[in-house]
Write a protein that holds these residues in place. Structure first.
Motif, PDB file in Angstrom:
ATOM      1  N   LYS A  26       0.839  -1.198   0.000  1.00  0.00           N
ATOM      2  CA  LYS A  26       0.000   0.000   0.000  1.00  0.00           C
ATOM      3  C   LYS A  26       0.877   1.252   0.000  1.00  0.00           C
ATOM      4  O   LYS A  26       0.586   2.216  -0.700  1.00  0.00           O
ATOM      5  CB  LYS A  26      -0.937   0.006   1.203  1.00  0.00           C
ATOM      6  CG  LYS A  26      -1.870   1.195   1.226  1.00  0.00           C
ATOM      7  CD  LYS A  26      -2.952   1.017   2.251  1.00  0.00           C
ATOM      8  CE  LYS A  26      -3.876   2.207   2.331  1.00  0.00           C
ATOM      9  NZ  LYS A  26      -4.746   2.383   1.184  1.00  0.00           N
ATOM     10  N   THR A  62       3.751   1.605  -1.313  1.00  0.00           N
ATOM     11  CA  THR A  62       4.532   1.794  -2.547  1.00  0.00           C
ATOM     12  C   THR A  62       3.839   2.709  -3.541  1.00  0.00           C
ATOM     13  O   THR A  62       4.477   3.202  -4.462  1.00  0.00           O
ATOM     14  CB  THR A  62       4.806   0.449  -3.268  1.00  0.00           C
ATOM     15  OG1 THR A  62       3.589  -0.057  -3.824  1.00  0.00           O
ATOM     16  CG2 THR A  62       5.465  -0.564  -2.355  1.00  0.00           C
ATOM     17  N   GLU A  63       2.523   2.883  -3.356  1.00  0.00           N
ATOM     18  CA  GLU A  63       1.711   3.663  -4.295  1.00  0.00           C
ATOM     19  C   GLU A  63       1.916   3.165  -5.724  1.00  0.00           C
ATOM     20  O   GLU A  63       2.314   3.899  -6.627  1.00  0.00           O
ATOM     21  CB  GLU A  63       2.009   5.156  -4.156  1.00  0.00           C
ATOM     22  CG  GLU A  63       1.602   5.701  -2.800  1.00  0.00           C
ATOM     23  CD  GLU A  63       1.877   7.174  -2.601  1.00  0.00           C
ATOM     24  OE1 GLU A  63       2.147   7.889  -3.588  1.00  0.00           O
ATOM     25  OE2 GLU A  63       1.804   7.612  -1.442  1.00  0.00           O
ATOM     26  N   THR A 108       5.688   3.060  -7.135  1.00  0.00           N
ATOM     27  CA  THR A 108       6.259   4.310  -7.626  1.00  0.00           C
ATOM     28  C   THR A 108       7.179   4.960  -6.593  1.00  0.00           C
ATOM     29  O   THR A 108       7.852   5.944  -6.917  1.00  0.00           O
ATOM     30  CB  THR A 108       5.160   5.317  -8.008  1.00  0.00           C
ATOM     31  OG1 THR A 108       4.362   5.604  -6.853  1.00  0.00           O
ATOM     32  CG2 THR A 108       4.277   4.770  -9.132  1.00  0.00           C
ATOM     33  N   ARG A 109       7.207   4.428  -5.383  1.00  0.00           N
ATOM     34  CA  ARG A 109       8.075   4.959  -4.328  1.00  0.00           C
ATOM     35  C   ARG A 109       9.184   3.945  -4.053  1.00  0.00           C
ATOM     36  O   ARG A 109       8.900   2.778  -3.778  1.00  0.00           O
ATOM     37  CB  ARG A 109       7.261   5.241  -3.070  1.00  0.00           C
ATOM     38  CG  ARG A 109       6.199   6.325  -3.328  1.00  0.00           C
ATOM     39  CD  ARG A 109       5.345   6.642  -2.121  1.00  0.00           C
ATOM     40  NE  ARG A 109       6.185   7.123  -1.039  1.00  0.00           N
ATOM     41  CZ  ARG A 109       5.955   6.848   0.242  1.00  0.00           C
ATOM     42  NH1 ARG A 109       4.933   6.099   0.592  1.00  0.00           N
ATOM     43  NH2 ARG A 109       6.753   7.317   1.165  1.00  0.00           N
ATOM     44  N   SER A 121       8.959   0.285  -1.975  1.00  0.00           N
ATOM     45  CA  SER A 121       8.994  -0.792  -2.979  1.00  0.00           C
ATOM     46  C   SER A 121      10.089  -1.796  -2.670  1.00  0.00           C
ATOM     47  O   SER A 121       9.873  -3.011  -2.748  1.00  0.00           O
ATOM     48  CB  SER A 121       9.201  -0.208  -4.382  1.00  0.00           C
ATOM     49  OG  SER A 121       8.114   0.608  -4.745  1.00  0.00           O
TER      50      SER A 121
END
Length: 106
Positions: free
Chosen positions: A23, A25-26, A29-30, A34
């Motif tokens: 959750k 990590t979006e 993208t992070r 990640s």
């Protein structure tokens, strides 16, 4: 056999960690969330595989998923404010009962 169960429980707890990490990590993208998520995924799968050397595959997999599901739902309630409806909590009790049944039957 006790070692296999210990590995399985740790693998399940790591599943909770990577599910919650995912959750954060979006959508991967992070970077740091990640990397955390991927590392805990690999560790969880590795420990599950080690536990499956000794434990029956169906039991090991069900317990791993159960620990992950119950832990993720509970921490989702505590951390993210997910719903804690009576039906949802009763369903978690049923999952836990199933896990205990698998352990006792194994």
């Amino acid at each position: 056999m006790a070692t296999a169960w210990t590995l399985l429980v740790i693998a399940g707890l790591l599943e909770v960690a990577w599910a919650l990490g995912m959750k954060a990590t979006e959508g991967f993208t992070r970077l740091w969330p990640s990397l955390f998520t991927l590392t805990t995924m690999l560790a969880s799968f590795y420990l599950l595989a080690q536990a499956m050397k000794t434990l029956p595959v169906g039991t090991a997999y069900a317990v791993w998923v159960g620990i992950g599901a119950v832990g993720t739902v509970l921490l989702g309630i505590l951390i993210y404010g997910d719903s804690a409806s009576p039906l949802r909590l009763a369903s978690l009790v049923l999952v836990l009962a199933g896990l205990v049944g698998l352990k006792l039957a194994g």
